[in-house]
Design a protein around this motif. Structure first.
Motif, PDB file in Angstrom:
ATOM      1  N   GLU B 221       0.900  -0.988   0.077  1.00 44.61           N
ATOM      2  CA  GLU B 221       0.052   0.225   0.048  1.00 44.61           C
ATOM      3  C   GLU B 221       0.830   1.292  -0.016  1.00 44.61           C
ATOM      4  N   PRO B 222       0.459   2.029  -0.901  1.00 45.62           N
ATOM      5  CA  PRO B 222       1.311   3.319  -1.015  1.00 45.62           C
ATOM      6  C   PRO B 222       1.288   4.094   0.339  1.00 45.62           C
ATOM      7  N   ILE B 223       2.237   4.705   1.081  1.00 43.80           N
ATOM      8  CA  ILE B 223       2.220   5.456   2.193  1.00 43.80           C
ATOM      9  C   ILE B 223       2.531   7.005   2.058  1.00 43.80           C
ATOM     10  N   ARG B 224       1.414   7.718   2.059  1.00 41.44           N
ATOM     11  CA  ARG B 224       1.471   9.142   1.605  1.00 41.44           C
ATOM     12  C   ARG B 224       2.550   9.681   2.261  1.00 41.44           C
ATOM     13  N   SER B 225       3.204  10.819   1.470  1.00 41.30           N
ATOM     14  CA  SER B 225       4.479  11.898   2.395  1.00 41.30           C
ATOM     15  C   SER B 225       3.478  12.697   3.303  1.00 41.30           C
ATOM     16  N   ASP B 227       3.995  15.908   3.715  1.00 47.12           N
ATOM     17  CA  ASP B 227       3.797  17.114   3.190  1.00 47.12           C
ATOM     18  C   ASP B 227       2.799  17.230   1.972  1.00 47.12           C
ATOM     19  N   THR B 229      -0.226  17.112  -0.356  1.00 48.46           N
ATOM     20  CA  THR B 229      -1.679  17.623  -0.169  1.00 48.46           C
ATOM     21  C   THR B 229      -2.620  16.790  -0.845  1.00 48.46           C
ATOM     22  N   LEU B 230      -2.169  15.900  -1.955  1.00 52.88           N
ATOM     23  CA  LEU B 230      -3.143  14.847  -2.426  1.00 52.88           C
ATOM     24  C   LEU B 230      -3.169  13.782  -1.634  1.00 52.88           C
ATOM     25  N   VAL B 233      -4.642   8.271  -3.635  1.00 53.84           N
ATOM     26  CA  VAL B 233      -3.285   7.757  -4.379  1.00 53.84           C
ATOM     27  C   VAL B 233      -4.007   7.656  -5.914  1.00 53.84           C
TER      28      VAL B 233
END
Lengths: 266, 266
Positions: B221-225, B227, B229-230, B233
């Motif tokens: 699963e992608p882990i959002r950064s 910083d 704002t989006l 995914v």
């Protein structure tokens, strides 16, 4: 107590870029090598060939002289091969210290998807070793290394297979022992790192998704061979698969959470 | 129609063992290189160093001159690096054809757990290329190669990031173009292969489990950064992950079902 053994920094193993990611400590370097299912081994075939050669090989770090040595102590690299292969012939005929080789292992732990292509990266672990390779001629050491390498494929597999190897099997197998001269590792973990010109620009951050995709190696359900009489998969295999799958995934996900060093935090 | 381009067999790329597993066809060799997240690139640092060096690098096969060339046609190997690295300096200063290098990629698709340690193996795909590396100096070709390499990390990532790179980013990036001289691949698939002396012995087959453990790379699963704002995914990432996970697993499991060649069937 608290001592950390490190490899000497020579021109051939010293990192010029991302120095904070580099390590010369024996522990992490040996661990990366041992965790790698395939090692790439480079050598020079001879004066008639301008290209270095690379062979994929299976290998492990270990100490036959001091079997109780731990992963962060001086170890040799044992590589498995066949009598007929070119590297074995070269190592057999090499004079002096042995055949100069380079051993490399790399593992990707995550995709770093940042704002610009240039700041894209991987979370990864990589290691190289330089050393001199010689054939193991002592039968007892050879058997010991064969067991070490077999058990690196699946823990305890040696004792769960038909052993010892017979004379023909011993003859057809060659083990290279690499006396290590130096080594280095590189480890990148953490999250996305961008520059102020980009992360400070809302037009860009509103448009581009950034984050990390963890990557790990998965071991699937064992598929029984047609000839086998044993139906149930034995415990040494099921527990190996369960342990590895858990470890691999945890490692890739934990890498994302590491805080980046000051110089990479934007 | 039906033509298959193959690399010339030179002493440096001709297999001596398991010849039936070797391939010299451009298609499979280029595919193995392109499927590899990390390539190991070997070169000789110079007369003062006895050891060949190995660098982990990101790269892709492609043709700038003939962009419509397919994977089984003559292609160059483009490698991504940094101006400060040793290989880039050597390639920059190399005379004539360029710096002689070897590029290697290996992927394990399964563990072959057979009756004896000697018959243990991997299902795997590996490839090597030999060639001469030179720096790409044409700005348009460099930009084209940067896009090719970025999109190999995640399909369509280039157009979903902040492009084009600015002047500082173009300056800090170096692309090596490798003119390929020869190459070879090795593919092992199928199930367990043992010898009659073992598979004909009930004491052994009643005791030892044999089969294949498929191995593949999983994207999590992608882990959002922090910083970003989006929140959601984007589709180019989710579809890439879904496609890769499905393909990787299917490939590892399909490899087990391949029938072994006559000489390896017991």
């Amino acid at each position: 107590m608290g001592r950390t053994l490190t490899y000497p920094k020579r021109i051939s193993n010293t990192a010029n870029r991302y120095k904070h990611r580099a390590t010369y400590d024996l522990g992490p370097i040996h661990s990366i090598i041992n965790a790698s299912q395939v090692l790439h081994v480079s050598f020079n075939p001879g004066p008639e060939d301008p290209f270095p050669a690379i062979l994929p090989m299976i290998g492990q770090m270990g100490s036959y002289e001091f079997p109780s040595a731990s992963i962060d102590e001086p170890l040799d690299c044992y590589l498995h091969g066949y009598v007929s292969s070119r590297i074995m012939k070269l190592a057999c005929n090499s004079e002096g210290d042995g055949l100069p080789i380079c051993v490399a292992a790399s593992k990707v732990d995550g995709l770093i998807l940042s704002l610009t292509p240039n700041s894209h990266s991987y979370n990864y672990r990589s290691a190289i070793l330089h050393g001199y390779a010689k054939l193991v001629t002592d039968e007892e050491e050879k058997l010991w290394a064969m067991k070490l390498i077999t058990n690196s494929v699946v823990t305890n597999r040696w004792d769960n297979s038909r052993v010892p190897p017979d004379r023909a099997e011993m003859r057809s197998t060659v083990i290279l022992k690499v006396k290590i001269v130096d080594g280095s590792g590189k480890i990148r973990d953490g999250g996305v790192s961008d520059e102020r010109k980009d992360y400070g620009n809302e037009e860009i951050t509103n448009r581009i998704w950034t984050g990390v995709v963890p990557v790990w190696e998965t071991f699937g359900e064992p598929i029984r061979s047609g000839d086998g009489t044993l139906g149930e998969v034995p415990e040494h295999i099921t527990s190996f698969i369960a342990t590895k799958n858990k470890q691999n995934r945890a490692l890739a996900e934990a890498a994302v959470k590491v805080t980046l060093p000051q110089e990479e935090q934007h």
